[in-house]
Design an enzyme around this catalytic site. Structure first.
Site, short mmCIF file in Angstrom:
data_model
loop_
_atom_site.label_atom_id
_atom_site.label_comp_id
_atom_site.label_asym_id
_atom_site.label_seq_id
_atom_site.Cartn_x
_atom_site.Cartn_y
_atom_site.Cartn_z
N CYS A 117 0.81 -1.22 0.00
CA CYS A 117 0.00 0.00 0.00
C CYS A 117 0.84 1.27 0.00
CB CYS A 117 -0.95 0.00 1.19
SG CYS A 117 -2.16 -1.35 1.15
N HIS A 259 -3.47 7.36 2.60
CA HIS A 259 -3.82 6.09 1.98
C HIS A 259 -5.13 5.59 2.57
CE1 HIS A 259 -3.96 1.91 1.02
NE2 HIS A 259 -3.63 1.53 2.25
N ASN A 289 -10.10 -0.24 -0.01
CA ASN A 289 -8.65 -0.10 -0.01
C ASN A 289 -8.12 -0.66 -1.32
OD1 ASN A 289 -5.89 -0.31 0.36
ND2 ASN A 289 -6.01 -1.16 2.41
#
EC number: 2.3.1.180
Length: 341
Positions: A117, A259, A289
């Site tokens: 990520c 994020h 996500n």
């Protein structure tokens, strides 16, 4: 500034994003798993996510986002393609060269970056380094993921959190003092906690053990409670260091772009930084996500819908497996963003 130094900073020149058309709701998941819309929303802030149809791969999404970013930048002559992804089309070779070829960029440098990520921010740093070294004057940086292909069908937690998507930026050589110039990138890692986010099977460690992998070991695994704690601590620390390097205080930040791991993580980091909720951008409710695609997807959508305006002082931070994390700053430029939803 001398002519030799005038083009040594990476500057945002155009953005594009692509989401697969298939929308998966929380109720869709609840039909097959022991979960509910309320359970998922209360713990993650997610209502829907996008998943690819059978036969669609990460390179397919990356190509779509890359085309839009080059169109937005009015520049299809990039010198390098950097693809941040956790879900490459194959273990070998890298996916970026195929993406480059499909974009008409055969012969250009093309390679993958793997930092889960945090991959996009690592990709930003690498792309800025290509520009600073003179190896490239225009870089197409793409974050693309098809997480639905690596999720355990029986795991209600990871299956609820992750979505598929892609987004891209064209970064051109420019001056450090112009809008859109990428600030100093703060990056970090802690491999002592690599087991918190991982896919146990398929790599050389499992293959060389001689022990067949259990079916669940071929899927993405995450220890959510530990990840939450590390994410908040690491993102906050990286963001504070990035602000210090930029000479900004938290109150100077017009837009915080965290994020999109979990709505509670983003809120906790913003609170620790002292950034009010109205200045925090988010899209996790609609897309979940999307890992390495998360930050550029949010940037593209926010620039297109007006939440992100020229002159805004922007702070970006991310955290992912590895463990790996990063942060950077920039002043938002007049730039075209083309989301495809």
């Amino acid at each position: 500034m001398s002519a030799a130094r005038a083009g040594t900073h990476a500057v945002v020149a155009g953005l594009g994003s692509y989401l697969p058309p298939r929308i998966v709701t929380n109720d869709d998941l609840a039909a097959h798993l022991d979960t509910s819309d309320e359970w998922i929303r209360s713990r993650t802030g997610i209502a829907t996510r996008r998943w690819v149809e059978r036969g669609v791969s990460t390179s397919d999404l990356a190509v779509e986002a890359g085309m839009l970013a080059m169109k937005a930048a009015d520049d299809d002559m990039v010198d390098a393609v950097v693809l941040a992804t956790t879900t490459p089309d194959r273990l070998c070779p890298a996916t970026a060269p195929e993406v480059a070829a499909r974009l008409g960029l055969t012969g250009r440098a093309a390679f993958d970056v793997s930092a889960v990520c945090a991959g996009f921010l690592y990709g930003v740093a690498v792309s800025a380094g290509l520009v600073a070294s003179g190896a490239a004057t225009r870089v197409l940086l793409i974050g693309a993921e098809t997480y639905s292909t690596i999720l355990d069908p029986a795991d209600r937690t990871t299956r609820a959190i992750f979505g598929d998507g892609a987004a891209a930026l064209v970064l051109r050589a420019g001056r450090a003092d112009e809008p859109g110039a990428i600030g100093r990138c703060v990056l970090g890692s802690d491999g002592e906690h690599s087991e918190l986010i991982n896919i146990p099977a398929g790599g050389s460690r499992q293959r060389s053990s001689g022990v067949p992998a259990a079916p669940a070991e071929h899927y993405f695994q995450m220890r959510g409670g530990d990840v939450y704690r590390h994410a908040v601590e690491r993102m906050t620390a990286a963001a504070l260091e990035s602000l210090e390097l930029a000479g900004w205080e938290p109150g100077d930040v017009d837009r915080f772009v965290p994020h999109q791991a979990n709505a509670r993580i983003a809120a906790a980091v913003a609170e620790r930084l002292g950034i009010e909720p109205a200045r925090v951008l988010g899209n996790i409710a609609e897309v979940g996500n999307t890992a390495a695609a998360s930050v550029p997807l949010l940037l593209t959508e926010s620039a297109a819908d007006g939440r992100l305006e020229p002159g805004h002082r922007v702070l970006v931070a991310a955290f992912g497996g590895g463990l790996a994390w990063g942060a950077t700053t920039l002043v938002w430029p007049h730039v075209t963003a083309l989301p495809s939803r």
